[in-house]
Design an enzyme around this catalytic site. Sequence first.
Site, mmCIF file in Angstrom:
data_model
loop_
_atom_site.group_PDB
_atom_site.id
_atom_site.type_symbol
_atom_site.label_atom_id
_atom_site.label_comp_id
_atom_site.label_asym_id
_atom_site.label_seq_id
_atom_site.Cartn_x
_atom_site.Cartn_y
_atom_site.Cartn_z
ATOM 1 N N GLU A 160 46.488 151.169 117.716
ATOM 2 C CA GLU A 160 47.449 152.253 117.966
ATOM 3 C C GLU A 160 48.335 151.958 119.171
ATOM 4 O OE1 GLU A 160 47.716 154.231 115.600
ATOM 5 O OE2 GLU A 160 45.801 153.789 114.632
ATOM 6 N N HIS A 183 51.130 149.686 118.274
ATOM 7 C CA HIS A 183 52.186 150.459 117.608
ATOM 8 C C HIS A 183 53.178 151.066 118.602
ATOM 9 C CE1 HIS A 183 51.280 150.550 113.386
ATOM 10 N NE2 HIS A 183 50.134 151.170 113.496
ATOM 11 N N GLY A 216 41.567 159.149 110.636
ATOM 12 C CA GLY A 216 41.795 157.890 111.330
ATOM 13 C C GLY A 216 42.386 158.088 112.705
ATOM 14 N N GLU A 227 49.666 156.835 115.710
ATOM 15 C CA GLU A 227 50.289 156.241 116.898
ATOM 16 C C GLU A 227 51.443 157.038 117.494
ATOM 17 O OE1 GLU A 227 50.399 154.931 113.760
ATOM 18 O OE2 GLU A 227 52.384 154.163 113.280
ATOM 19 N N GLU A 243 52.274 148.052 110.273
ATOM 20 C CA GLU A 243 50.819 148.019 110.067
ATOM 21 C C GLU A 243 50.234 146.617 110.073
ATOM 22 O OE1 GLU A 243 49.337 150.507 110.619
ATOM 23 O OE2 GLU A 243 50.715 152.152 110.198
HETATM 24 ZN ZN LIG Z 1 48.613 151.591 112.093
#
Ligand SMILES: [Zn+2]
Length: 894
Positions: free
Chosen positions: A340, A343, A303, A306, A362
Amino acid sequence: MADLHGVFRYLRGVPTMRRLVATLALMLSMSGAAWAEQVFSFDATPGKLPKNVVPVRYAIALAPSLETLALPGVELVDIEVREPTAKVTLNAVNTTFVSVSIDDEAQFAVVTLDSAAETATFTFPQPLAIGAHKLRIAFEAQINKFGTGLFTVDYPTDAGTKRLISSKLEPSDARRIFPCWDEPAFKAIFALEVTVPRNLLAVGNMPVVREQPFGPNLKQVAFAPTPKMSTYLFVLTIGELERITADVDGVTIGIVATTGKAAKGQFALDSAVKLLAWFNDYFGVKYPLPKLDLIAVPGGFGGAMENWGGITFFESRLLFDPATNADTARRPIFGIIAHEMAHQWFGDLVTMAWWDNLWLNEGFATWMATKASEQFYPQWLSWLNGYGQKQFALALDARRTSHPIQQTVASESEAMVAFDAITYNKGQALIRMLENYLGETAFRDGIRKYMAKHAYGNTTTADLWQALESVAHKPVTGIAASFTEQDGVPLVTAETSCSGEEQRLALRQGRFVIAPTAAAPLLPRNWQIPVAVGLLRPASSPEIVLLQGSTEVAAGSCGEAIKVNFGDIGYYRVEYDPTSRAALAKSLAALAPEDRVNFLADSWAMVQAGRAGPPSYLALVEMLSPDDRWPVWDQVINTMSALNRLSRNRAEQPILQNYARARLGPVLGKLGWDGSGSGDDDTALLRGSLIRTLGEFGDEEILAEAKRRFAAFLQDPKSLPNALRDSVTHLVGITADRATYDTLLGLARKSTVTNERLRYFFAAASARNADLARATLALTLTDAVPGTIVAGMINSVASSGEQPDLAWDFVRRNFDALLVRQGPAFRDQFVANLMTNFSDEGHAAELAAFAPAQATSGGRVMTARALETIAIAADLKARALPAVDAWIKARSKQ
Ligand SMILES: [Zn+2]
C-alpha cells in the site's frame, strides 16, 4: 488495493479473452514488434464521461449521521469548461439532488439521473462559456451497510457494540459519497470539511487544519486541501479512534485504530517508518503529503486500500498482537504495508489513465512489496517463499478465459473484476523478469525518471517503457509488450544433444495451454523471452538468452544437468526432453530450492496440460528429502490437496489420502509438534501447514492430538503456542460435534480481537457435519456473523466443510437477502467463485442458468472463467485420478 485471503480465491477464474484485443495482438506480433499502445493523452483516454468539462478543485462539506445513515452534503466545484455547453455530466449513485447552480446562483440546473450509467446530467438554461466556473451542488447521499462507498462497521468492545464509518472507493465508488467525475484521469484537488459528534476522531487524506464546536454536541473538522489526485483515492474514517505516531523525513506517520488497540500497531509503525525512507530514496521523489495514516478498520472490506495519506486496512491485516498472533504473522503485515505504501507513488502520485492499465498500479505494488521484504528481512526469503504467486498466475493464464495484462475495460463491473491474479501476479512476475534483464540500477533509474516526469499526472504502460528504454539503452518495449498486450503462457521446450564431449541445448518457444481435451486449440503467440540457462557447477552464473522463435546454445559437457529458468525468475513454463529431464531429476537435491520448486511446479503443470502423466511428477516427489524447505513441500501439499478435492465422493479417495499421509507424515515427524527455534522461521510455517493437511487427509493421530491440545487450550490458553492455533482450531472445526461447534461460536462472539474472531468463525464454518453446515449457513443471514466474512463463511462450508451442494442450494434460495447485505461485488463474483468447488457438467449448467450471475458484463466474465475452471477440473479428474491410483497401487507392490 490488496486482498484478503479469500479474495484471491474469490478471483480464482480469469476474465474472458477480449477477441478484438487478442486478434489485434496476434496481427501485431506477426507483423513485427509494432505494439499498439500510445503514451498518455487525456482526450484519448477511455472512459464514459464527456471531457468537455473538467473539475479542478472540490470543496466538500459533509454531515454524516452514524445513526440514520443519512449523508447530506454541499460541494463547490471549480470547473474548467473546455467548449461551450449547457450540459454538465458527472457521476452519482443513490444520491438525491437538492439544488444545483452555477457561478453564485447565476443559473439553476435541471437534474436528470441515469441510474444504469451512474451519472447525473445538469442542464442549464444558457450554455456555459469556455473558462473557469463555480458549480454548487447540494445533495443527500447514503452511508451503506456493506463495505462500499462510505459504510458503517459495528464492532464488539468490552463496553458493548460500537459503530464507526469508513470508506472504500476503488474502482468507482466515490460517486456514492459525493457527485464527482469519478474516473482516474479527472484529477483534482479535494478540500473536505465534516460535521461529526465531538467525541469522535475524523481522519482524511490530509491533516486537520481547523476544528471548532458546532451546536451542543457536534464539531466541524476541516482538512487541508489534497494535491491533485484521482477520486478513488479519497478517504474518510470517523469513530472512537486513537493514534500513535512517529516522524520520518518531515512526514508524520500514524497508526489509527479503535480505542485501546493502537498499541498493537507498533510493528506497523516501525515498518512504515523504515519503508517511507527507503521508498523516498528508491523513487527519487519524496512522499509529497505532510502525513501518512495507516488506519485499522475492524470490518467493512477484507484487504487494504491505498487512499493517499490515509491507507485503510482490515484490522487484522495491520495490527500485530503478540498475545494472539504467530510470530510469522509479521510477514504478511509487513508485505501489505509495503504494497500500500508503494501505491502512494505507483498509483497515487502517478496514476494509470484508465482501468485497462490497472496493472501499472497493482503489478508494481505487488513486486515492490516482495522487493522491500527481501531488503529488510532477507531471512524471510520472500521470493522463494512467495513462489506460489507466480504459479497462480501461470495456471490462470494458460486458459482460454485468460486476458492480457492490459485489457479493454468497458464498465465499472469489468473494472472490479480486473483485480485478479493476472493483474497482480503476472504483473509482478513480468516486472521482476524485466528488472533482472535490465539490471537493478538501470531499472531503478528508469523508474525515477518516470516518477519525476509524471508526478500528479496519469500514464499508460507506454510511458513506462519509454522511461526505462531511455535510461537502460536496451530495447524494452518489444519484450515487455509481448507479455502485457497478449495473454497466455510461453512454453520453452529444452532439448539437449551431444557433439563429441560437448553438449548443445536447443530452445524453442510455443504456447502452454491447459484446456479440456475437447476444446478447440488456442491461437499461437510470439514472445520475446529472456530465458536464463544455468549449469549446476559451483559459482557458475546463468546465461540469459533472448528467445524469439528458437535458438541453440552451448551447455557444458555431454550428459551434464542443465536448468532452464534458472533461479525461477522468468514467466514461462519449461518442458525438457527425456534425456535432459532425467539428468536434472538425478540432480534434484543439488538444485537451489527455487529451482527445485520451479522444476516440481513445471512438472505438475505438464500433467495438468496433458503433456505428461502423473507418474512423472510423483516420481520427483518420491525423491524429496523430509528435510527440504517449506516452499518445496508447500508445492507438494498444494498438489495433493487439489487431487484430494477432485477425489471427493470417489471410492478410491482413501488410496490417495493414505499415500499423501505416508509422504507428508515423515516431514512432520522430523519437525515435531513443538519445535525449537525463533518462531519466525520457515519451519513454523511448514509445521502448521503439515498438521492442517494431514488432519484434513484423515490422519487419526493428528486429529486426536489437535483435539487434546484444544481441550488444554480451553483450560489454559497459554498452553497452545500462537503458531499452532490456526491449524489446531481448524481441525477441531472440521470434526466438530454440536458441543464443540457451540464452543467455537461462543469463543468467536466473546473475543474483541479480529484475528481471533475470524479463526473461530472460520473453524465453525469448516464443520463437515451437515446439520452444523446448515446452522452456519443460517447464521450468515443474521447479525451474529460480521458482514465482512459472510462470503468467506459460505465458501468454507463448501470447501473445508465439504458441503458444496448445501452451500449452493442455500445461496440460490437466499440470493436476494444476501445481496442486500453484501453489495454489488457479491452479485458479480460470489456465485461464480462458489461454483468452482464443483467439477461436473451438471453444476456447470446450473451456474450457466443462474440469472443474477449474468446481470453485468463483469459478472458474465466471472461466470465464463468459472465454467472453464469446472470443465478443466472435470477433465483432470477423468484423466489423472485413475493414473494416480494405478501408480500408487503399483508402487506399494514393489
Ligand atoms: Zn494494490
